[in-house]
Design a protein around this motif. Sequence first.
Motif, PDB file in Angstrom:
ATOM      1  N   LYS A 167      12.625 -15.120  -3.979  1.00 52.85           N
ATOM      2  CA  LYS A 167      13.793 -14.243  -3.833  1.00 52.85           C
ATOM      3  C   LYS A 167      15.097 -15.019  -3.669  1.00 52.85           C
ATOM      4  O   LYS A 167      16.099 -14.716  -4.309  1.00 52.85           O
ATOM      5  CB  LYS A 167      13.594 -13.275  -2.677  1.00 52.85           C
ATOM      6  CG  LYS A 167      14.650 -12.207  -2.629  1.00 52.85           C
ATOM      7  CD  LYS A 167      14.285 -11.096  -1.679  1.00 52.85           C
ATOM      8  CE  LYS A 167      15.369 -10.047  -1.725  1.00 52.85           C
ATOM      9  NZ  LYS A 167      14.888  -8.748  -2.058  1.00 52.85           N
ATOM     10  N   SER A 170      10.674  -4.996  -8.795  1.00 49.06           N
ATOM     11  CA  SER A 170      11.036  -4.038  -7.741  1.00 49.06           C
ATOM     12  C   SER A 170      11.336  -4.741  -6.427  1.00 49.06           C
ATOM     13  O   SER A 170      12.259  -4.357  -5.696  1.00 49.06           O
ATOM     14  CB  SER A 170       9.914  -3.025  -7.525  1.00 49.06           C
ATOM     15  OG  SER A 170       9.760  -2.222  -8.665  1.00 49.06           O
ATOM     16  N   TYR A 171      10.579  -5.779  -6.126  1.00 47.10           N
ATOM     17  CA  TYR A 171      10.815  -6.543  -4.897  1.00 47.10           C
ATOM     18  C   TYR A 171      12.047  -7.436  -5.032  1.00 47.10           C
ATOM     19  O   TYR A 171      12.871  -7.509  -4.125  1.00 47.10           O
ATOM     20  CB  TYR A 171       9.595  -7.391  -4.538  1.00 47.10           C
ATOM     21  CG  TYR A 171       8.429  -6.597  -4.019  1.00 47.10           C
ATOM     22  CD1 TYR A 171       8.480  -5.993  -2.769  1.00 47.10           C
ATOM     23  CD2 TYR A 171       7.267  -6.459  -4.761  1.00 47.10           C
ATOM     24  CE1 TYR A 171       7.411  -5.268  -2.272  1.00 47.10           C
ATOM     25  CE2 TYR A 171       6.187  -5.735  -4.272  1.00 47.10           C
ATOM     26  CZ  TYR A 171       6.265  -5.141  -3.034  1.00 47.10           C
ATOM     27  OH  TYR A 171       5.196  -4.430  -2.543  1.00 47.10           O
ATOM     28  N   ALA A 198       4.378  -9.240  -4.013  1.00 45.17           N
ATOM     29  CA  ALA A 198       5.053  -9.475  -2.734  1.00 45.17           C
ATOM     30  C   ALA A 198       5.129 -10.966  -2.421  1.00 45.17           C
ATOM     31  O   ALA A 198       6.176 -11.464  -2.002  1.00 45.17           O
ATOM     32  CB  ALA A 198       4.333  -8.723  -1.619  1.00 45.17           C
ATOM     33  N   HIS A 256       5.170  -5.400 -10.868  1.00 44.25           N
ATOM     34  CA  HIS A 256       5.678  -5.029  -9.547  1.00 44.25           C
ATOM     35  C   HIS A 256       6.749  -5.976  -9.010  1.00 44.25           C
ATOM     36  O   HIS A 256       7.529  -5.600  -8.138  1.00 44.25           O
ATOM     37  CB  HIS A 256       4.535  -4.948  -8.530  1.00 44.25           C
ATOM     38  CG  HIS A 256       3.434  -4.032  -8.941  1.00 44.25           C
ATOM     39  ND1 HIS A 256       3.556  -2.667  -8.927  1.00 44.25           N
ATOM     40  CD2 HIS A 256       2.175  -4.295  -9.395  1.00 44.25           C
ATOM     41  CE1 HIS A 256       2.424  -2.113  -9.344  1.00 44.25           C
ATOM     42  NE2 HIS A 256       1.581  -3.080  -9.629  1.00 44.25           N
ATOM     43  N   HIS A 259      14.416  -2.819  -4.739  1.00 42.65           N
ATOM     44  CA  HIS A 259      13.999  -1.423  -4.836  1.00 42.65           C
ATOM     45  C   HIS A 259      12.802  -1.126  -3.939  1.00 42.65           C
ATOM     46  O   HIS A 259      12.550   0.022  -3.598  1.00 42.65           O
ATOM     47  CB  HIS A 259      13.661  -1.051  -6.282  1.00 42.65           C
ATOM     48  CG  HIS A 259      14.830  -1.205  -7.198  1.00 42.65           C
ATOM     49  ND1 HIS A 259      14.681  -1.544  -8.520  1.00 42.65           N
ATOM     50  CD2 HIS A 259      16.166  -1.086  -7.004  1.00 42.65           C
ATOM     51  CE1 HIS A 259      15.865  -1.616  -9.082  1.00 42.65           C
ATOM     52  NE2 HIS A 259      16.784  -1.349  -8.182  1.00 42.65           N
ATOM     53  N   ARG A 260      12.064  -2.160  -3.628  1.00 46.04           N
ATOM     54  CA  ARG A 260      10.937  -2.066  -2.692  1.00 46.04           C
ATOM     55  C   ARG A 260      11.165  -3.097  -1.602  1.00 46.04           C
ATOM     56  O   ARG A 260      11.613  -4.203  -1.878  1.00 46.04           O
ATOM     57  CB  ARG A 260       9.613  -2.340  -3.394  1.00 46.04           C
ATOM     58  CG  ARG A 260       9.233  -1.263  -4.386  1.00 46.04           C
ATOM     59  CD  ARG A 260       7.783  -1.408  -4.745  1.00 46.04           C
ATOM     60  NE  ARG A 260       6.996  -1.382  -3.528  1.00 46.04           N
ATOM     61  CZ  ARG A 260       6.088  -0.458  -3.236  1.00 46.04           C
ATOM     62  NH1 ARG A 260       5.852   0.495  -4.086  1.00 46.04           N
ATOM     63  NH2 ARG A 260       5.393  -0.502  -2.121  1.00 46.04           N
ATOM     64  N   ARG A 261      10.828  -2.731  -0.398  1.00 48.49           N
ATOM     65  CA  ARG A 261      10.978  -3.636   0.733  1.00 48.49           C
ATOM     66  C   ARG A 261       9.785  -4.584   0.790  1.00 48.49           C
ATOM     67  O   ARG A 261       8.632  -4.159   0.641  1.00 48.49           O
ATOM     68  CB  ARG A 261      11.073  -2.831   2.019  1.00 48.49           C
ATOM     69  CG  ARG A 261      11.305  -3.682   3.236  1.00 48.49           C
ATOM     70  CD  ARG A 261      11.460  -2.842   4.442  1.00 48.49           C
ATOM     71  NE  ARG A 261      12.853  -2.370   4.459  1.00 48.49           N
ATOM     72  CZ  ARG A 261      13.349  -1.614   5.390  1.00 48.49           C
ATOM     73  NH1 ARG A 261      12.580  -1.173   6.365  1.00 48.49           N
ATOM     74  NH2 ARG A 261      14.609  -1.261   5.365  1.00 48.49           N
ATOM     75  N   LEU A 262      10.077  -5.852   1.002  1.00 45.49           N
ATOM     76  CA  LEU A 262       9.001  -6.837   1.151  1.00 45.49           C
ATOM     77  C   LEU A 262       8.243  -6.567   2.443  1.00 45.49           C
ATOM     78  O   LEU A 262       8.844  -6.182   3.452  1.00 45.49           O
ATOM     79  CB  LEU A 262       9.583  -8.251   1.186  1.00 45.49           C
ATOM     80  CG  LEU A 262      10.078  -8.787  -0.142  1.00 45.49           C
ATOM     81  CD1 LEU A 262      10.890 -10.056   0.075  1.00 45.49           C
ATOM     82  CD2 LEU A 262       8.913  -9.057  -1.069  1.00 45.49           C
ATOM     83  N   PRO A 263       6.939  -6.759   2.422  1.00 45.34           N
ATOM     84  CA  PRO A 263       6.166  -6.558   3.655  1.00 45.34           C
ATOM     85  C   PRO A 263       6.568  -7.578   4.712  1.00 45.34           C
ATOM     86  O   PRO A 263       6.960  -8.702   4.394  1.00 45.34           O
ATOM     87  CB  PRO A 263       4.712  -6.762   3.212  1.00 45.34           C
ATOM     88  CG  PRO A 263       4.769  -7.466   1.914  1.00 45.34           C
ATOM     89  CD  PRO A 263       6.099  -7.184   1.307  1.00 45.34           C
ATOM     90  N   GLU A 282       0.285  -5.424  -6.301  1.00 42.37           N
ATOM     91  CA  GLU A 282       1.451  -5.545  -5.429  1.00 42.37           C
ATOM     92  C   GLU A 282       1.343  -6.702  -4.447  1.00 42.37           C
ATOM     93  O   GLU A 282       2.364  -7.270  -4.060  1.00 42.37           O
ATOM     94  CB  GLU A 282       1.707  -4.227  -4.711  1.00 42.37           C
ATOM     95  CG  GLU A 282       2.236  -3.177  -5.661  1.00 42.37           C
ATOM     96  CD  GLU A 282       2.829  -1.984  -4.944  1.00 42.37           C
ATOM     97  OE1 GLU A 282       3.459  -2.175  -3.898  1.00 42.37           O
ATOM     98  OE2 GLU A 282       2.656  -0.875  -5.463  1.00 42.37           O
ATOM     99  N   SER A 283       0.138  -7.059  -4.048  1.00 35.64           N
ATOM    100  CA  SER A 283      -0.008  -8.186  -3.122  1.00 35.64           C
ATOM    101  C   SER A 283       0.516  -9.470  -3.768  1.00 35.64           C
ATOM    102  O   SER A 283       1.241 -10.245  -3.127  1.00 35.64           O
ATOM    103  CB  SER A 283      -1.465  -8.357  -2.695  1.00 35.64           C
ATOM    104  OG  SER A 283      -2.299  -8.606  -3.813  1.00 35.64           O
TER     105      SER A 283
END
Length: 121
Positions: free
Chosen positions: A101, A69-70, A94, A66, A74-78, A90-91
């Motif tokens: 990042k 993607s972060y 993230a 996962h 492609h996926r938004r960080l929480p 996913e936790s």
Amino acid sequence: QGVRDVLLAWLLERGNDPEIGKLLEQYPDDVAATLQYGRALYAFRTEGDTPHARQLLAEAVKHNRHVPSYLLGHRRLPRVRPQFVIFGHESEAAVCAQDQKVAWQHTPGSLAWLAKYRRQA
């Protein structure tokens, strides 16, 4: 326990490759995403796109698929950091992406390398 993850992220952001190497040597068997992806990024920085760096990236992806993607957006960080982390989920991804990042963004070519690997896998 989580201090090494924060320290690794800080060292990666600062580009302190000698200290990164020393830190990673202390935890050779740790399969947490932060160390796995940190190892891959460190190898890319110090070696380039070598078979060894690609192997480390493959191992990182194997342990947590996962994270790319972060890192690639492609996926938004929480907005809120996960309270609990489950390895491989996913936790964990993230948290890893939140921590690393900036380092990936500031390492020339690393995100393109990650995207290329992801397409080939």
